[in-house]
Design a protein around this motif. Structure first.
Motif, short mmCIF file in Angstrom:
data_model
loop_
_atom_site.label_atom_id
_atom_site.label_comp_id
_atom_site.label_asym_id
_atom_site.label_seq_id
_atom_site.Cartn_x
_atom_site.Cartn_y
_atom_site.Cartn_z
N ALA A 149 0.84 -1.19 0.00
CA ALA A 149 0.00 0.00 0.00
C ALA A 149 0.88 1.25 0.00
N ASP A 150 0.84 2.01 -1.08
CA ASP A 150 1.61 3.26 -1.18
C ASP A 150 0.80 4.40 -0.58
N VAL A 151 0.68 4.37 0.74
CA VAL A 151 -0.17 5.34 1.43
C VAL A 151 0.50 6.72 1.45
N ARG A 152 -0.30 7.74 1.69
CA ARG A 152 0.24 9.08 1.80
C ARG A 152 1.21 9.19 2.99
N GLY A 153 2.18 10.05 2.82
CA GLY A 153 3.27 10.15 3.79
C GLY A 153 4.55 9.56 3.23
N GLY A 154 4.41 8.58 2.33
CA GLY A 154 5.56 8.01 1.64
C GLY A 154 5.82 8.72 0.33
N GLY A 155 6.57 8.07 -0.55
CA GLY A 155 6.82 8.64 -1.87
C GLY A 155 5.63 8.40 -2.78
N GLY A 156 5.35 9.37 -3.63
CA GLY A 156 4.20 9.24 -4.53
C GLY A 156 4.42 9.97 -5.82
N VAL A 157 3.34 10.31 -6.46
CA VAL A 157 3.42 10.92 -7.78
C VAL A 157 4.07 12.30 -7.74
N ASP A 158 3.98 13.00 -6.61
CA ASP A 158 4.65 14.28 -6.44
C ASP A 158 4.86 14.52 -4.95
N TRP A 176 2.30 14.17 -2.02
CA TRP A 176 1.91 12.87 -1.47
C TRP A 176 2.51 12.67 -0.08
N HIS A 177 3.72 13.16 0.08
CA HIS A 177 4.36 13.09 1.40
C HIS A 177 3.71 14.07 2.37
N LYS A 178 3.50 15.29 1.92
CA LYS A 178 2.98 16.33 2.80
C LYS A 178 1.59 16.01 3.32
N THR A 179 0.75 15.42 2.49
CA THR A 179 -0.63 15.15 2.88
C THR A 179 -0.76 13.90 3.76
N GLY A 180 0.38 13.27 4.10
CA GLY A 180 0.36 12.13 5.02
C GLY A 180 1.34 12.30 6.17
N SER A 181 1.74 13.54 6.43
CA SER A 181 2.68 13.81 7.52
C SER A 181 2.15 14.96 8.36
N GLY A 182 2.80 15.18 9.50
CA GLY A 182 2.39 16.29 10.38
C GLY A 182 0.94 16.20 10.80
N LEU A 183 0.22 17.28 10.63
CA LEU A 183 -1.19 17.32 11.01
C LEU A 183 -2.07 16.43 10.15
N HIS A 184 -1.52 15.91 9.05
CA HIS A 184 -2.30 15.07 8.13
C HIS A 184 -1.94 13.59 8.25
N LYS A 185 -1.28 13.19 9.33
CA LYS A 185 -0.82 11.80 9.46
C LYS A 185 -1.96 10.80 9.45
N LEU A 186 -3.11 11.19 9.94
CA LEU A 186 -4.25 10.27 9.94
C LEU A 186 -4.60 9.79 8.53
N ASN A 187 -4.28 10.59 7.52
CA ASN A 187 -4.56 10.18 6.15
C ASN A 187 -3.85 8.88 5.80
N SER A 188 -2.57 8.76 6.19
CA SER A 188 -1.83 7.55 5.84
C SER A 188 -2.40 6.33 6.55
N ILE A 189 -2.85 6.50 7.79
CA ILE A 189 -3.43 5.39 8.53
C ILE A 189 -4.74 4.94 7.89
N LYS A 190 -5.58 5.89 7.54
CA LYS A 190 -6.86 5.55 6.91
C LYS A 190 -6.66 4.99 5.50
N ASP A 191 -5.63 5.46 4.81
CA ASP A 191 -5.30 4.88 3.51
C ASP A 191 -4.99 3.40 3.65
N PHE A 192 -4.20 3.06 4.67
CA PHE A 192 -3.80 1.67 4.89
C PHE A 192 -5.01 0.81 5.20
N VAL A 193 -5.88 1.32 6.05
CA VAL A 193 -7.11 0.58 6.39
C VAL A 193 -7.97 0.37 5.14
N SER A 194 -8.08 1.40 4.32
CA SER A 194 -8.88 1.29 3.09
C SER A 194 -8.32 0.20 2.17
N CYS A 195 -7.00 0.10 2.10
CA CYS A 195 -6.38 -0.93 1.26
C CYS A 195 -6.65 -2.33 1.82
#
Length: 807
Positions: A520-529, A532-551
């Motif tokens: 699962a290439d969740v947000r916070g890791g490397g992505g298309v630009d 992708w990292h910024k929207t899964g880090s800091g105040l947006h870390k919950l995005n990467s966790i929910k991405d993983f659950v969705s996968c």
């Protein structure tokens, strides 16, 4: 040069394991009532209780809040009680896994039998030398070597080479095995040969704590220079080599979230950066672009001739040679490499896209997930070596490629071995030409295609906020069973790092047994630009966790994995991802492996004295700031363990000398999970600590096989253990037909190579193929007796009556 590319696999032994364990979980209804079944069943097990660490009251305060951390004392790693506790946990883990001894041995034998006696990389030419690595037979670690290349330019050079030591005289530059034997541990960080080929500089860690010392070896005498540098860090300077005493010059002032990568070429610096330019906010910190400036303007912002990517392409890296520039790109999440001829004529002032520069796109194997550059030290060379899942030389002058090497992989099928060989179905993306000639004194190979044996699919999973998350799914065409297969979902999602999806033959131990492996290439890791990292880090870390659950939910809902057979794997910061997902959705996963996991994030980031705390503020946030503290506390795995729930079985690993993630984080997590969750389920949570290694473990190829075999055996044990609870409990079910239970000669078609009768099963048990009271054939037969002849609702009714004390 320290990165070793593992190549070559050979024979695989026949095993009975794959037929016994992976077709056994009943096809239970997915109704909500099945959850109570699992919760009830877990209470029926009995087992030696796990270790009980002491509890010491300790109050943590932040932003007006106070809470107790009863295991804070574990952060004092010199406490004898803590060291004893880790030893007790290791003993408990070994006892828990004792019944998998034969399974682990079989998995280990399979992995090591795929290794050739000597693993080596193809030589790569730099100047007059061919550099290469190999692992000697029976050894754990590689050896770095070189030898003079065969010259084809006249007899004079031939004689000179002979005087120097002869053709093909191998020089051993660095032997990892000697260092490991001397110190008990070895980790070579950076390894570089000087441009004149006279010296080797390398950084060395001999404790596992990643405290590197810089050593320099004189390759002419073979001696290590007496002066060494300890506590090495990475720094970048710009210096004029024609006037080295003129001092260092800063290229660009430090700006938060801005990165610059420089390459020099004939009076210009080429700059890959995401820095904003003047008033133009188009290039803020979202996308990288390529700029150029004259050397004289190195300390100014006088950058010109910007090369911008197109809308669906992201620039990721670059490399410069005398006549070519190599660009690493991501196009809609897929890796792309191209070369552009130098010098670039950019007399026009407008921004240019890459396609305006007549690039040559390197042909890559289809479905390639990872591309790694080779050494490519020779600035004058027009041949670029890259290592996707094969090693390929790309001739940028002729727009042609040569496949230098690809792993040999042997498969087992019904006791026989066969080489994966798809040469008649070679697939390369954008492959206009193939250069058929010798490569570095070796023969050119054809591309071997794995698509006849394994399927690799790329899917887009819709996350909680409607964004599509890339999911890579790998499975065996022969062993996979839709809707019934077990699965393992891997994720990382931090620091902008791309999840490694390169081919690893060790995964065949799972794939050939019917497992699905997903990334699962969740947000916070490397992505298309970079966003992708910024929207899964800091105040947006919950995005990467929910991405993983969705996968994970996607794998189940789409029938790739059985609902009760999904596992998760996370390493380091990926352990935070998995731990948080388990807290939020404890019923989603049946097993998890958390390797040196970052779990106690809130307490760690509140302690600025720890080595990486301040650096991690940029990734996760600074808890000294209230809003960021609240965000971190909302998902911190250690601080959000749910009370009284049934947790999945978990293998948690740690290393005593880990300088990145404290050994106490895993220990505190395991202790608190056992305190908080169902006591029966949490007894299947085990902690395994490497008492002498660091963040990356031991590192040797055989020790890595042992570690992987242990992990795979844990994953395989957990679903069967769950089924064993069902079978043990159903022995007293009043509606079981005794005549069916006594039918020991019933024939069952598990798979082509499985046992066809109980007698055959017992023969395999005597040979060491089985494991446990309810393993294999008996489990499957009992499943048929119980489930096929007893309606599911009747089974649930039985359990409800038992819970109420009516039975």
């Amino acid at each position: 040069m320290a990165t070793f590319f593992n190549t070559g696999r050979r024979s695989i032994k026949k095993t009975h394991l794959k037929l016994l364990t992976f077709h056994l979980i009943p096809n239970i209804s997915s109704s909500s009532s099945s959850e109570s079944l699992f919760s009830s069943l877990c209470k029926s097990q009995s087992q030696t209780p796990p270790p009980l660490p002491k509890k010491v009251p300790f109050t943590v305060t932040a932003h007006g809040r106070a809470w107790q951390d009863l295991y804070h004392w574990m952060s004092k790693t010199d406490d004898p009680d803590f060291i004893n506790y880790l030893h007790h946990e290791n003993s408990y883990a070994d006892a828990f896994m004792a019944d998998t001894h034969n399974l682990r041995r079989t998995l280990y034998d399979e992995m090591t039998s795929r290794m050739p006696c000597q693993i080596s990389t193809p030589p790569e030419r730099w100047g007059p030398w061919l550099y290469y690595q190999y692992i000697p037979e029976g050894k754990e670690y590689p050896v770095l070597c070189r030898k003079l290349a065969t010259e084809r330019k006249g007899w004079v050079k031939t004689i000179v080479n002979y005087v120097r030591g002869g053709f093909g005289a191998e020089e051993i530059l660095l032997d990892w095995n000697e260092i490991a034997e001397k110190y008990g541990y070895v980790h070579v960080g950076t390894c570089r040969v000087s441009p004149d080929h006279h010296f080797l500089a390398y950084t060395l860690d001999i404790t596992g704590g990643e405290q590197f010392m810089l050593q320099i070896k004189d390759l002419r005498s073979g001696c290590i220079l007496p002066k060494r540098v300890d506590g090495v860090v990475s720094l970048v300077y710009v210096i004029d080599v024609t006037n080295p005493y003129d001092g260092l010059r800063r290229f660009h002032k430090r700006v938060r979230d801005v990165q610059c990568f420089l390459e020099h070429h004939h009076g210009f610096f080429y700059i890959l950066t995401n820095a904003a330019l003047g008033e133009d906010k188009k290039f803020s910190s979202k996308n990288y672009y390529l700029a150029r400036c004259q050397v004289a303007d190195v300390q100014s912002d006088n950058w010109q001739n910007i090369i911008v990517p197109s809308e669906d392409v992201c620039l990721q890296d670059m490399d410069i040679f005398n006549e070519h520039m190599v660009l690493f790109l991501s196009k809609k999440g897929s890796p792309v490499i191209c070369s552009i001829k130098l010098p670039i004529d950019l007399s026009c002032k407008k921004d240019m896209e890459i396609d305006n520069l007549d690039p040559w796109y390197f042909p890559l194997p289809s479905n390639s997930c990872t591309i790694i550059p080779g050494l490519n030290h020779d600035f004058m060379n027009s041949v670029y070596r890259a290592m996707p899942d094969v090693i390929v030389d790309y001739d940028m002058s002729e727009n042609a490629f040569s496949i230098v090497h690809q792993e040999e992989v042997l498969l087992t099928s019904a006791g026989s071995c066969s080489l994966i060989d798809g040469r008649e179905n070679n697939v390369l993306v954008n492959a206009p030409s193939y250069k058929d000639k010798d490569v570095q004194n070796g023969e050119v190979e054809e591309l071997v295609n794995f698509s006849n044996a394994y399927t690799c699919e790329r899917k887009e999973v819709i996350s909680h906020d409607g964004l599509g998350i890339p999911l890579t799914i790998l499975y065996s065409q022969k062993s996979y069973q839709k809707g019934q297969s077990p699965g393992l979902l891997q994720g990382y999602g931090a620091y902008g790092e791309v999840l490694d999806k390169s081919w690893c033959a060790d995964r065949m131990g799972l794939l050939d047994r019917g497992w699905v492996i997903a990334f699962a290439d969740v947000r916070g890791g490397g992505g298309v630009d970079p966003s992708w990292h910024k929207t899964g880090s800091g105040l947006h870390k919950l995005n990467s966790i929910k991405d993983f659950v969705s996968c994970g939910e996607y794998l189940i809902n789409e029938g790739y994995v059985h609902k009760y057979r999904l596992g998760a794997l996370g390493h380091s910061a990926g352990g935070l991802l998995v731990g948080a997902a388990i807290n939020m959705y404890p019923e989603l996963f049946r097993a998890a492996i958390l390797k040196v996991p970052f779990l106690d994030i809130c307490n760690t980031l509140l302690d600025p004295s720890l080595p990486l705390t301040v650096l991690d503020y940029e990734e996760f946030g600074n808890p000294q700031i209230k809003s960021q503290f609240q965000s971190i506390l909302s998902y911190s795995p250690y601080d959000n363990i749910p009370q009284g729930v049934c947790c999945p079985a978990m293998l948690v690993t740690s290393s005593f000398h880990d300088s990145r993630v404290g050994v106490w984080e895993a220990a505190k997590w395991v202790a608190k999970v056992r305190d908080s969750t169902c006591s029966s389920c949490s007894s299947s949570v085990i902690l395994k600590t490497n008492m002498r290694g660091g963040h990356f473990g031991e590192g040797g190829r055989f020790s890595q096989c042992e570690e992987t075999a242990f992990e795979y055996a844990f994953l395989m044990k957990c679903p069967v253990r769950f089924l064993s609870f069902i079978l043990a409990s159903f022995k007293s079910h009043p509606t079981i037909d005794p005549s069916l239970e006594s039918n020991t000669q019933e024939s069952i078609d598990l798979d082509d190579s499985g046992p066809s009768s109980l007698d055959e099963f017992e023969e395999e048990e005597e040979e060491g193929g089985g494991g446990g009271e309810f393993s294999g054939f008996m489990e499957y037969r009992m499943y048929r007796v119980i489930v096929e002849h007893n309606p599911f609702e009747e089974i649930l009714s039985f359990w409800r009556r038992k819970e109420r004390g009516e039975i």
